[in-house]
Design an enzyme around this catalytic site. Structure first.
Site, PDB file in Angstrom:
ATOM      1  N   ALA A  11      16.178 -22.729  31.484  1.00  0.00           N
ATOM      2  CA  ALA A  11      16.692 -21.359  31.438  1.00  0.00           C
ATOM      3  C   ALA A  11      18.170 -21.256  31.747  1.00  0.00           C
ATOM      4  CB  ALA A  11      15.906 -20.477  32.413  1.00  0.00           C
ATOM      5  N   ARG A  56      29.428 -24.882  31.648  1.00  0.00           N
ATOM      6  CA  ARG A  56      30.403 -25.964  31.464  1.00  0.00           C
ATOM      7  C   ARG A  56      30.371 -26.572  30.070  1.00  0.00           C
ATOM      8  NH1 ARG A  56      29.255 -29.598  36.645  1.00  0.00           N
ATOM      9  NH2 ARG A  56      27.294 -28.416  36.672  1.00  0.00           N
ATOM     10  N   GLY A  91      21.703 -33.301  44.841  1.00  0.00           N
ATOM     11  CA  GLY A  91      20.998 -33.088  46.099  1.00  0.00           C
ATOM     12  C   GLY A  91      20.640 -34.417  46.729  1.00  0.00           C
ATOM     13  N   ASN A 133      18.227 -36.684  44.469  1.00  0.00           N
ATOM     14  CA  ASN A 133      17.080 -36.073  43.810  1.00  0.00           C
ATOM     15  C   ASN A 133      17.370 -35.949  42.317  1.00  0.00           C
ATOM     16  OD1 ASN A 133      14.874 -34.408  43.090  1.00  0.00           O
ATOM     17  ND2 ASN A 133      16.025 -32.562  43.612  1.00  0.00           N
ATOM     18  N   ARG A 160      22.446 -37.383  -3.078  1.00  0.00           N
ATOM     19  CA  ARG A 160      22.098 -36.088  -2.514  1.00  0.00           C
ATOM     20  C   ARG A 160      20.575 -35.892  -2.539  1.00  0.00           C
ATOM     21  NH1 ARG A 160      25.834 -32.305  -5.979  1.00  0.00           N
ATOM     22  NH2 ARG A 160      24.651 -30.680  -4.900  1.00  0.00           N
ATOM     23  N   TYR A 218      24.567 -27.403 -15.054  1.00  0.00           N
ATOM     24  CA  TYR A 218      24.752 -26.034 -14.571  1.00  0.00           C
ATOM     25  C   TYR A 218      25.506 -25.217 -15.610  1.00  0.00           C
ATOM     26  CZ  TYR A 218      26.093 -22.304 -11.287  1.00  0.00           C
ATOM     27  OH  TYR A 218      26.276 -21.100 -10.661  1.00  0.00           O
ATOM     28  N   SER A 265      29.409 -44.837 -22.732  1.00  0.00           N
ATOM     29  CA  SER A 265      30.406 -44.378 -21.780  1.00  0.00           C
ATOM     30  C   SER A 265      30.981 -43.025 -22.191  1.00  0.00           C
ATOM     31  CB  SER A 265      31.545 -45.397 -21.671  1.00  0.00           C
ATOM     32  OG  SER A 265      31.072 -46.605 -21.126  1.00  0.00           O
ATOM     33  N   ALA A 272      29.797 -43.755 -27.416  1.00  0.00           N
ATOM     34  CA  ALA A 272      30.789 -43.450 -26.395  1.00  0.00           C
ATOM     35  C   ALA A 272      31.540 -42.178 -26.763  1.00  0.00           C
ATOM     36  CB  ALA A 272      31.773 -44.609 -26.259  1.00  0.00           C
TER      37      ALA A 272
END
Length: 529
Positions: free
Chosen positions: A14, A19, A148, A178, A341, A395, A413, A431
């Site tokens: 919690a 820092r 502690g 501790n 990807r 696309y 190519s 090509a």
């Protein structure tokens, strides 16, 4: 021997973590592929507790969302106001009703990612062996500043835990600290929590004060010193976050080497906690394996690779490559300088070579994309070859479209494949072709214009250039063109020559295909094929 199972685990998560200087809750900062809280949950899960509660407060929406996704069986316990660790445990116990007085409750800090299940099991074993009301996991540190201190009596028994801010000089000199990890019997814990006060330097209910209350009641309190003090380290700022990350890196890489993986340079190799490696794999320097990446036996990865959630098949080789959610088949080769990807699947003995990018692309066995190509939204069959500088044009500005290439296909190519399009088994493309229509199996698809040669063009239009001098040295003439003076005309830098003809904005007439564009009287001037 199996350790007794605790009835419940409580994780304290919690705190604000000021820092860290972050809008992300401290326990959600990540190292080795997991959040700090995720590492603690993973260690706690090995105990097999019946129930687990996580106390949330600052940034609780984010923490609860993480729990819902990664640990849906865990119960969040909301601490609206942070009044200390003792207050947090009381709130958690309220969500874990039905505990018997002798049930074991384990309390863990949510920012201790280096804790291991083995250490927690040893703590519980010791707790039961000592028949203690509480058992504290401690560590001995050369510099105990901020922790502690564990105060023992003359016989070595635990008498109290004193927080650093409340310690006098003699207590501050104690090196046993501790760790914030405890095993309690539920009944004594609940009784002691009811008597906590906030009479301390921080005005909080300290869980550590439970130890003193139990000792005062005559209840036995035990301590177990952790074998590796590194496990005691919590994370309070970014420096400690990085230190914990390095410690986990060393632990994971060392375990990998002991299990049969060759790591050429452990200091530049980073492996996430959920990565899996089969024996006889090799990892070269500057390699990062993230998420659930898996390397099969004999695979060689690196140098300079970053693989995330990627499967690398047996005997495959991956060099200087970035890959995410990809599959690389057995015996395949990838790189250098490749980018795989999500959705890339390369078959057995396949090849994705230098400066190739792929996305949502499946390649059959023995298929090759040797260099300088983009393959997106595609299925390519077996034994096919994709020529240099080929682009799968997927696309149209609105939607993505798919290209299907058959088996034993040769894509020439500099071919542009305008999706959606299919190239049948055994077909070829010439090509420089632009393929807009399906190509039947076994066919050759070409799209080209007739090559035109204009003698003497360089001498007339680039008379002072190195090219002109080289041509002259080679004996090249500059024959006149009918109707055109044999005089070099100035070049318009925006693409129109002195006669006003448009050169399509290129400024370099060598790129026009229909003739010497812009020169009056020349058939085909300014046209394209």
């Amino acid at each position: 021997m199996t350790s007794p199972r605790p009835a419940a685990v409580i994780i304290l998560a919690a705190g604000e973590g000021r820092r860290m200087r972050s809008t992300t809750p401290k326990v959600l900062h990540r190292i080795a592929g997991r959040t700090l809280l995720g590492h603690v949950l993973h260690a706690a899960a090995t105990l097999g507790a019946s129930r687990t509660a996580v106390v949330v407060g600052h940034g609780r929406e984010q923490v609860v969302a993480m729990l819902a996704e990664q640990a849906p069986a865990v119960v969040p316990a909301v601490q609206d106001r942070q009044h200390g660790t003792g207050h947090a445990v009381r709130i958690a116990l309220a969500t874990l009703d039905g505990l018997a007085p002798d049930d074991t409750v384990v309390v863990l800090p949510g920012d201790a990612p280096l804790l291991t299940g083995e250490t927690l099991a040893a703590l519980i074993d010791h707790h039961h062996a000592q028949r203690a009301a509480a058992t504290v996991l401690t560590a001995v540190l050369a510099d105990a500043t901020g922790y502690g201190r564990v105060v023992r009596d003359a016989a070595g028994g635990v008498r109290a835990i004193i927080e650093h801010r409340d310690a006098d000089a003699a207590t501050a000199a104690i090196q046993e600290i501790n760790t914030g990890v405890y095993a309690f019997r539920a009944g004594p814990l609940q009784a002691a929590l009811a008597h906590l006060t906030r009479g301390n330097a921080q005005g909080e209910e300290y869980l550590t004060d439970v130890v003193g209350l139990l000792v005062g009641d005559g209840s036995p309190v035990a301590a177990r010193i952790v074998a590796d003090p590194v496990e005691a380290g919590g994370v309070n700022d970014r420096v400690q976050l990085a230190a914990a990350g390095r410690a986990l890196r060393d632990r994971i890489v060392s375990a990998a080497m002991r299990a049969g993986t060759t790591v050429v340079d452990p200091h530049t190799t980073w492996i996430d906690a959920d990565v899996t490696l089969e024996p006889d794999t090799t990892i070269a320097p500057n390699t990062f394996l993230h998420g659930r990446t898996h390397l099969a036996r004999g695979a060689v990865v690196g140098p300079e690779c970053t693989l995330t959630d990627t499967v690398v098949g047996a005997e495959a080789s991956v060099v200087r490559t970035t890959a995410e959610r990809a599959e690389i088949g057995a015996g395949a080769t990838v790189g250098p300088y490749s980018h795989l990807r999500p959705g890339t699947r390369l078959g057995r003995e396949g090849k994705i070579g230098s400066f190739v990018e792929t996305k949502s692309a499946e390649f059959g066995d023995h298929t090759k994309v040797p260099h300088l190509a983009y393959v997106g939204d595609a299925v390519v069959g077996e034994r096919s070859n994709i020529g240099c500088t080929t682009v799968f044009v997927n696309y149209d500005g609105v939607a993505k479209h798919r290209t299907v290439i058959g088996s034993d296909v040769r894509i020439g190519s500099d071919t542009m494949l305008i999706a959606p399009v299919t190239v049948g088994d055994g077909a070829y493309t010439g090509a420089g072709s632009v393929i807009r229509e399906d190509v039947p199996p076994g066919a050759l698809a070409v799209r080209e214009g007739r090559q035109r040669i204009i003698e003497g063009w360089v001498a007339r239009r680039r008379p002072d250039s190195p090219a002109a001098r080289a041509a002259a040295a080679a004996g090249a003439d500059a024959p006149p063109i009918p109707g055109v003076p044999d005089v070099a005309a100035p070049i318009d830098p925006v693409g129109a020559d002195a006669h006003g003809a448009d050169t399509h904005g290129r400024g370099d007439l060598a790129h026009t295909r229909g003739g010497e564009a812009g020169i009056a009287g020349v058939p085909g001037a300014g046209s394209r094929t």
